[in-house]
Design an enzyme around this catalytic site. Structure first.
Site, mmCIF file in Angstrom:
data_model
loop_
_atom_site.group_PDB
_atom_site.id
_atom_site.type_symbol
_atom_site.label_atom_id
_atom_site.label_comp_id
_atom_site.label_asym_id
_atom_site.label_seq_id
_atom_site.Cartn_x
_atom_site.Cartn_y
_atom_site.Cartn_z
ATOM 1 N N ASP A 84 -2.099 -5.061 4.349
ATOM 2 C CA ASP A 84 -0.763 -5.240 3.770
ATOM 3 C C ASP A 84 0.313 -5.156 4.838
ATOM 4 O O ASP A 84 1.266 -5.935 4.838
ATOM 5 C CB ASP A 84 -0.491 -4.169 2.703
ATOM 6 C CG ASP A 84 -1.362 -4.329 1.463
ATOM 7 O OD1 ASP A 84 -1.631 -5.477 1.074
ATOM 8 O OD2 ASP A 84 -1.778 -3.299 0.910
ATOM 9 N N THR A 85 0.157 -4.223 5.768
ATOM 10 C CA THR A 85 1.136 -4.066 6.842
ATOM 11 C C THR A 85 1.171 -5.305 7.724
ATOM 12 O O THR A 85 2.244 -5.765 8.122
ATOM 13 C CB THR A 85 0.832 -2.804 7.670
ATOM 14 O OG1 THR A 85 0.816 -1.672 6.795
ATOM 15 C CG2 THR A 85 1.864 -2.585 8.751
ATOM 16 N N ALA A 93 0.356 0.589 0.660
ATOM 17 C CA ALA A 93 0.010 -0.458 1.630
ATOM 18 C C ALA A 93 -1.102 0.017 2.559
ATOM 19 O O ALA A 93 -1.072 1.130 3.057
ATOM 20 C CB ALA A 93 1.234 -0.852 2.447
ATOM 21 N N ASP A 94 -2.079 -0.856 2.760
ATOM 22 C CA ASP A 94 -3.120 -0.576 3.749
ATOM 23 C C ASP A 94 -2.819 -1.382 5.009
ATOM 24 O O ASP A 94 -1.770 -2.016 5.103
ATOM 25 C CB ASP A 94 -4.521 -0.872 3.186
ATOM 26 C CG ASP A 94 -4.692 -2.341 2.768
ATOM 27 O OD1 ASP A 94 -3.877 -3.194 3.195
ATOM 28 O OD2 ASP A 94 -5.644 -2.628 2.027
ATOM 29 N N SER A 95 -3.721 -1.376 5.966
ATOM 30 C CA SER A 95 -3.457 -2.063 7.244
ATOM 31 C C SER A 95 -3.296 -3.574 7.056
ATOM 32 O O SER A 95 -2.478 -4.197 7.718
ATOM 33 C CB SER A 95 -4.555 -1.756 8.252
ATOM 34 O OG SER A 95 -5.810 -2.154 7.755
#
Length: 121
Positions: free
Chosen positions: A77-78, A73-75
């Site tokens: 996705d978060t 997860a990247d930012s």
């Protein structure tokens, strides 16, 4: 008087001294620790949302300690995970708070805390 000496690489020894025999006591009545542990149901709901948002296969193992970053997860996705949590639980998660969420357990604990706060209001 207690004296401790440490030897560091090419520098001379560092000494720390203290005349106290113990650490100062803290009066516990001044401190209030409020740790909320999420229910297994909340952890499961959070896991399901994470699985859905990251399009994870059913074989992907998720535990409460699973870090979003370990799942790729990247930012963005978060942010989508947080939005899914807000929608599922009918809550508003502040941006400052959302930035601190890195694991399924942290997300579930935050949800539990916000639901409790909402119910008290």
């Amino acid at each position: 008087m207690m004296q401790v000496s440490y030897r560091t690489s090419s520098f001379s020894a560092i000494s720390v001294g203290s005349s106290r025999k113990s650490f100062p006591s803290l009066r516990l009545s001044r401190f209030r620790i409020c740790a909320i542990q999420a229910t297994p149901e909340t952890v499961q709901k959070v896991s399901n949302i994470v699985r859905k948002q990251l399009a994870l296969t059913p074989e992907t193992e998720l535990t409460p300690a699973t870090k979003f970053s370990a799942l790729g997860a990247d930012s963005l996705d978060t942010v989508e995970i947080v939005m899914g949590l807000e929608e599922e639980f009918g809550l508003n998660i502040e941006d400052d708070t959302a930035e601190d969420i890195t694991t399924i357990q942290e997300a579930a604990d935050l949800i539990e805390k916000l639901v409790q706060k909402k119910d008290e209001a």
